[in-house]
Design a protein around this motif. Structure first.
Motif, short mmCIF file in Angstrom:
data_model
loop_
_atom_site.label_atom_id
_atom_site.label_comp_id
_atom_site.label_asym_id
_atom_site.label_seq_id
_atom_site.Cartn_x
_atom_site.Cartn_y
_atom_site.Cartn_z
N PRO A 16 0.81 -1.23 0.00
CA PRO A 16 0.00 0.00 0.00
C PRO A 16 0.84 1.27 0.00
N VAL A 17 2.02 1.22 0.64
CA VAL A 17 2.87 2.42 0.65
C VAL A 17 3.32 2.77 -0.77
N CYS A 18 3.76 1.76 -1.53
CA CYS A 18 4.17 2.02 -2.92
C CYS A 18 3.00 2.54 -3.75
N ALA A 19 1.80 1.99 -3.51
CA ALA A 19 0.62 2.46 -4.25
C ALA A 19 0.31 3.91 -3.92
N VAL A 20 0.38 4.25 -2.65
CA VAL A 20 0.10 5.64 -2.23
C VAL A 20 1.17 6.58 -2.79
N LEU A 232 -3.80 -0.86 -5.37
CA LEU A 232 -4.33 -0.58 -4.03
C LEU A 232 -5.70 -1.22 -3.84
N VAL A 233 -6.56 -1.11 -4.85
CA VAL A 233 -7.90 -1.71 -4.74
C VAL A 233 -7.80 -3.22 -4.62
N ILE A 238 -8.29 -8.10 -1.27
CA ILE A 238 -7.75 -9.36 -0.75
C ILE A 238 -7.81 -9.39 0.78
N ASN A 239 -7.42 -8.29 1.40
CA ASN A 239 -7.41 -8.26 2.87
C ASN A 239 -8.83 -8.27 3.45
N LEU A 240 -9.76 -7.62 2.78
CA LEU A 240 -11.15 -7.65 3.26
C LEU A 240 -11.76 -9.03 3.07
#
Length: 780
Positions: A16-20, A232-233, A238-240
């Protein structure tokens, strides 16, 4: 056996950090582009507005009075915003100011037309999306009679997994997420393209380097937004989903496959609709406007001309963005599905399981660094440096990404592991998986440069096609077809080599990550691809604003380089589609527990024949759709000119919505047959269908795309007169030029409609087989 060095928490943070970071960098590029001033100053009591950019151009070009032009542009902007602009508003302007108003009207109509087209298309797509989502839920839910009880897992009958109804629900949700992400990506790409066109024109006054940076930064906005938001989506989904599925990773990642299906479904609409739209509008504009009414090519009174400009952006930016997003989503899903039934999924090793997403994350950072080489480190000082700079982007990103893949493979993978291989577990080393990704990455670069060689008028193949125009249109067509057929050879060998290496090392998982390797620099690919239409429209604005020959020369150089990047982008899309489709095919046969596909079996051989036929069927539908839409467009434009009072005089706006509807309706009806083909075959036959459509579709897509591109650039080669040979074939209106125009007309629907949509077709069929597999396995 060494475990992965990167802990699970590190992987959960890194992605997520790379995506942000990618999203933040895209917004930074947008801010830098917006700093290009669109007005000569802010001290005239008028806010900065989009109408002042033309005034700024003409101030330095023609020495107009600053106060008068800014004031009039402010009034025009207000009138346009209220939708009541009429010819009487500018009858009192000078000749040069009329050019300004003409350009302003056109640019606003193109922007409004683009938005109008997308919203009109999205109305149809929305209905399809809801209907398709319901279909997915009903089909998958009916596998176990909409059971809500746990059932034995497909790969471990001694373990209980989530019920079929849950898989149906979560697959439907992931489909909607993929579809919406694809639509949003296309829309944002469209917005930045229309936002950056005039700014690129303005910067061309300061030099070709400034204009190049503006156009490239604008393309980078789309690239980073699409890749980062898609990653990111997918990560969040996946986590949800994992909160519900728990240890049932096979079921979790089976449900995630809907994400890729949603992305490609929307891409098919964008690609085909945009292609049909622009080609139908092109024919209507030329036949009625230029030939019958004798009005300029870019006259805003002609609704088909405006629609043509809109279609270029929709097809080449929104469509290409959705296309590559679909490839990325599908390759990720294919890799995750195979990994979930390999040692990563069986042992619940999260970091290695997320290896495909980590590759994409590192790709964003690599492309960020690569972008700085084009915008900050190396400065473009002359026209001849433009194309080498774009090629340098591809090379730098590929070299840097190779190192990034090596690091990721070392820290994110255990020293050895097993991957699913047709009912068995194959032992794989981490360095072998690195080679799988790397071979896909470098195969993409080879395909891109080979595509450029066969479609750029800087090389002999296209020059030979242009020279063939001396004998007329027939020889031009013959040489163009031969070029397209020949251009398949090296890309197919590159794809074959990457398949052999990746399958030998890591079976179908190796092929899936090889596809991801080819798409790991998707940000750079999208940036240089979106750069093309932005530069193209910037040249049109310069032409219509009456700017000097020097500035038009700069924008023409930007446009010429953009033609090459568009061809390279198509090459990447086709090559990645081949690997993605094979990876999805591998996930399908793995999930279906098929040990081998025997082509001597009648059912499989029948499937091969049908599959090989489908790309031709689909091409026939799209080509005929272009012709039918063009006929309707001609009739509609004629009707408007003949029946709408004041249209020729400019006192009445054309009916753009009807032209949008003609093209959109023509594209919608061509979608249904390919979408439902796979549902009616059994498992064995469907295996043959997928293999046949892949083999046939890749060849046809490469051939028609390169043939169309070669014909287009052969015409431009004659028109530009850049060499002694080219000058001997010209000028415009000569017999060789007329022959080249015929070839270009034939090639337009090939390269902009049929070719680009075929790669989506083969991907879509493959991912459908994976999503609908549960139903097929029960019925047959």
């Amino acid at each position: 056996m060494r475990a992965s060095i990167l802990p699970d928490l590190g992987a959960e943070i890194l992605i997520p950090v790379c995506a942000v970071i990618g999203i933040a960098f895209s917004l930074l590029q947008w801010v830098l582009v917006s700093k290009v001033k669109l007005s000569p100053g802010q001290d005239f009591g008028s806010p900065r507005n989009d109408g002042a950019d033309e005034a700024h151009c003409l101030i330095e070009e023609g020495g107009l009075n600053v106060h008068n032009v800014v004031g009039k542009c402010a009034d025009i902007q207000n009138a346009i915003s209220q939708g009541c602009l009429a010819l009487s508003f500018f009858l009192s302007f000078s000749k040069s100011t009329n050019k300004l108003v003409l350009q302003r009207i056109t640019r606003n109509h193109v922007h409004a037309g683009a938005t109008s087209f997308l919203f009109t298309e999205y109305q149809y797509v929305g209905i399809f999306m809801v209907a398709f989502a319901i279909l997915i839920f009903v089909f998958l839910g009916s596998v176990e009679g909409f059971s809500t009880t746990s059932q034995p897992c497909s790969y471990d009958p001694f373990k209980m997994c989530q019920p079929a109804l849950a898989t149906a629900a979560f697959t439907t949700i992931s489909f909607l997420l993929g579809a919406i992400t694809s639509l949003v990506s296309g829309f944002l790409g469209m917005k930045i393209a229309t936002y950056a066109n005039a700014r690129t024109t303005l910067e061309a006054r300061k030099g070709v380097g400034k204009a190049f940076i503006t156009a490239f930064r604008s393309g980078a906005v789309m690239g980073f937004l699409l890749a980062s938001s898609g990653l990111l989506v997918l990560f969040i989904a996946i986590n949800l989903f994992k909160l519900y599925y728990g240890d049932d990773w096979a079921g979790l990642f089976e449900a995630i496959t809907g994400y890729g299906l949603g992305g490609s479904s929307m891409a098919l609409f964008g690609r085909v609709a945009g292609g049909i739209y622009t080609k139908a509008a092109d024919v209507g504009a030329d036949l009625v406007g230029k030939v019958e009414k004798n009005i300029p090519e870019d006259d805003p009174r002609n609704p088909a001309v405006i629609a043509d400009n809109v279609g270029d952006n929709v097809g080449d930016i929104a469509g290409m963005g959705s296309d590559l997003f679909g490839s990325y989503a599908e390759s990720s899903c294919a890799a995750l599905v195979v990994a979930s039934i390999s040692s990563f999924g069986i042992k619940h090793e999260l970091t290695p399981m997320l290896y495909p997403l980590i590759i994409s994350s590192v790709g964003i950072i690599v492309c960020l660094i690569t972008t700085l080489f084009a915008t900050d480190i190396f400065e473009i000082k002359s026209v001849k440096e433009i194309e080498p700079s774009l090629k340098r982007q591809l090379i730098i990103s590929t070299v840097f990404m190779t190192g990034g893949i090596a690091i990721v493979s070392w820290i994110a993978l255990p020293s050895s592991f097993t991957t699913f291989n047709f009912g068995e577990q194959k032992d794989v080393k981490n360095w072998q998986l690195f080679l799988c990704v790397a071979v896909g990455l470098w195969a993409g670069l080879v395909i891109g440069f080979v595509t450029e060689y066969y479609t750029s008028n800087a090389y002999s193949p296209v020059q030979d096609v242009a020279d063939a125009c001396r004998a007329g249109a027939a020889t031009n067509v013959i040489f163009g077809l031969a070029l397209g057929y020949k251009s398949c050879i090296i890309p197919i060998f590159a794809i074959a080599a990457s398949i052999f290496v990746s399958f030998s090392f890591a079976a179908m998982y190796g092929i899936a990550v090889a596809a991801l390797g080819m798409l790991s620099t998707i940000v750079t690919g999208l940036a240089i691809d979106a750069y093309g239409p932005i530069s193209d429209n910037a040249g049109g604005i310069a032409e219509m604003a009456g700017m000097s020959h020097n500035i038009r020369e700069r924008t023409d150089a930007l446009d010429a380089a953009g033609n090459t990047t568009a061809a390279i982008g198509k090459g990447f899309a086709i090559g990645s589609a081949a690997l993605v489709s094979l990876a999805l095919f591998g996930a399908f046969v793995s999930r279906a527990d098929i040990i081998a596909v025997d082509v001597l079996t009648p059912k499989v051989f029948i499937g091969l024949l049908i599959g090989a036929m489908l790309p031709y069927w689909f091409s026939a539908m799209t080509m005929k759709s272009v012709g039918s839409a063009a006929l309707k467009m001609v009739e509609e434009v004629r009707r408007q000119f003949n029946t709408i009072p004041g249209l020729m005089e400019g006192t009445t706006k054309p009916d753009y919505a009807t032209c949008v509807k003609i093209s959109t309706d023509a594209s919608i009806k061509e979608m249904i047959p390919p979408l439902i083909v796979g549902i009616f075959f059994g498992v064995e036959t469907l295996s043959g269908v997928l293999a046949g459509s892949l083999v046939s579709g890749v060849q046809v897509a490469i051939s028609v795309s390169n043939t169309g591109g070669a014909w287009d650039n052969a015409k431009k080669y004659i028109e530009a007169g850049a060499s002694e040979e080219a000058r001997s074939l010209g000028p415009k209106g000569s017999d060789p030029h007329k022959a080249a125009v015929i070839g270009d007309t034939i090639g337009d629907p090939l390269k902009d409609t049929s070719g680009p949509s075929l790669n989506i077709l083969i991907k879509l069929m493959a991912v459908e087989s994976l999503v609908y597999g549960g139903l097929l396995f029960k019925l047959f």
